[in-house]
Enzyme design. Structure first.
Site, short mmCIF file in Angstrom:
data_model
loop_
_atom_site.label_atom_id
_atom_site.label_comp_id
_atom_site.label_asym_id
_atom_site.label_seq_id
_atom_site.Cartn_x
_atom_site.Cartn_y
_atom_site.Cartn_z
CB THR A 96 -0.92 0.02 1.23
OG1 THR A 96 -1.83 -1.07 1.14
CG2 THR A 96 -1.71 1.33 1.31
NE ARG A 111 -11.05 -7.05 1.12
CZ ARG A 111 -9.95 -6.33 1.28
NH1 ARG A 111 -9.25 -5.97 0.22
NH2 ARG A 111 -9.55 -5.96 2.48
CB VAL A 112 -14.92 -3.21 -2.19
CG1 VAL A 112 -14.36 -1.78 -2.24
CG2 VAL A 112 -15.58 -3.56 -3.52
CG ASP A 139 -8.62 0.23 3.68
OD1 ASP A 139 -7.91 1.23 3.80
OD2 ASP A 139 -8.17 -0.89 3.40
CG HIS A 186 -7.66 -6.40 8.78
ND1 HIS A 186 -8.75 -6.54 9.59
CD2 HIS A 186 -7.75 -7.38 7.85
CE1 HIS A 186 -9.48 -7.57 9.17
NE2 HIS A 186 -8.88 -8.09 8.11
N GLY A 187 -7.97 -3.92 5.98
CA GLY A 187 -9.04 -3.13 5.37
C GLY A 187 -10.38 -3.24 6.07
#
Length: 209
Positions: free
Chosen positions: A59, A87-88, A90, A112-113
């Site tokens: 990230t 899955r989407v 954050d 962790h999203g």
């Protein structure tokens, strides 16, 4: 964007919009690497823990303030391997992966999203700043809340509307860097903060090529 009033487009609609804007498509097979395939295979093993082992592998976030006091944030996710289709995380969710408001500041998050989304971490940090907290305290307070409330770890970078900034994390490490008054500040581990001039950093970078 001036071409649409919508804040977020996904899936087929996003694809059609990108086509209409003249953005060339990238074939899916070009996004697959041998390294990612090997990680995927290892995560399918019975004793693996893909959520813990594979999260947050790259990230990149940024926050900035210009001479007129305008702030901005940007976040590009490292993704999560072996996730469910659809899955989407954050990063795409405004207020979770990032948030910016000229009245308070800007922040970008990583970690962790699902935990970040549960507490709307980026917006929570700016809320604390709106209540008078400095960026560092606001970040620490929000990260501690996420840890105790939902058991999530992460990291954030923050800049206030007055130019104060912070890089804070509850994980073991987070690579970060900031430029202020021609000085580069950077670190990886908790409590680490190194400084050198921007000119010195650029010179050492060019010597490496």
């Amino acid at each position: 964007l001036p071409q649409t009033k919508h804040m977020l487009l996904t899936d087929h609609g996003a694809h059609l919009f990108a086509q209409a804007m003249g953005i060339p498509p990238t074939p899916g097979e070009k996004l697959i690497t041998e390294r990612s395939q090997e990680r995927w295979r290892k995560n399918l093993e019975p004793d693996s823990n893909p959520e813990e082992f594979q999260k947050d592998l790259g990230t990149v976030g940024a926050v900035a303030i210009d001479s007129e006091g305008n702030v901005a944030c940007a976040t590009s996710t490292g993704g999560l391997s072996n996730k469910l289709i659809g899955r989407v995380g954050d990063t795409a969710c405004i207020g979770s992966g990032g948030y910016a408001d000229n009245r308070s500041g800007a922040t970008s998050t990583t970690g962790h999203g699902e935990s970040i989304m549960k507490v709307v971490l980026a917006r929570l940090i700016l809320y604390h700043m709106e209540q008078g907290m400095a960026p560092e305290l606001a970040a620490d307070t929000a990260l501690e809340y996420m840890k105790t409330r939902v058991g999530g770890l992460g990291g954030v970078i923050v800049v206030s509307s007055s130019g104060e900034w912070a890089a804070r994390f509850s994980t073991k490490q987070m690579s970060w860097a900031a430029v202020e008054d021609e000085q580069l500040h950077y670190g990886i581990y908790t409590g680490e903060r190194r400084t050198k001039s921007v000119d010195e950093a650029l010179a050492s970078e060019s010597e490496g090529f």
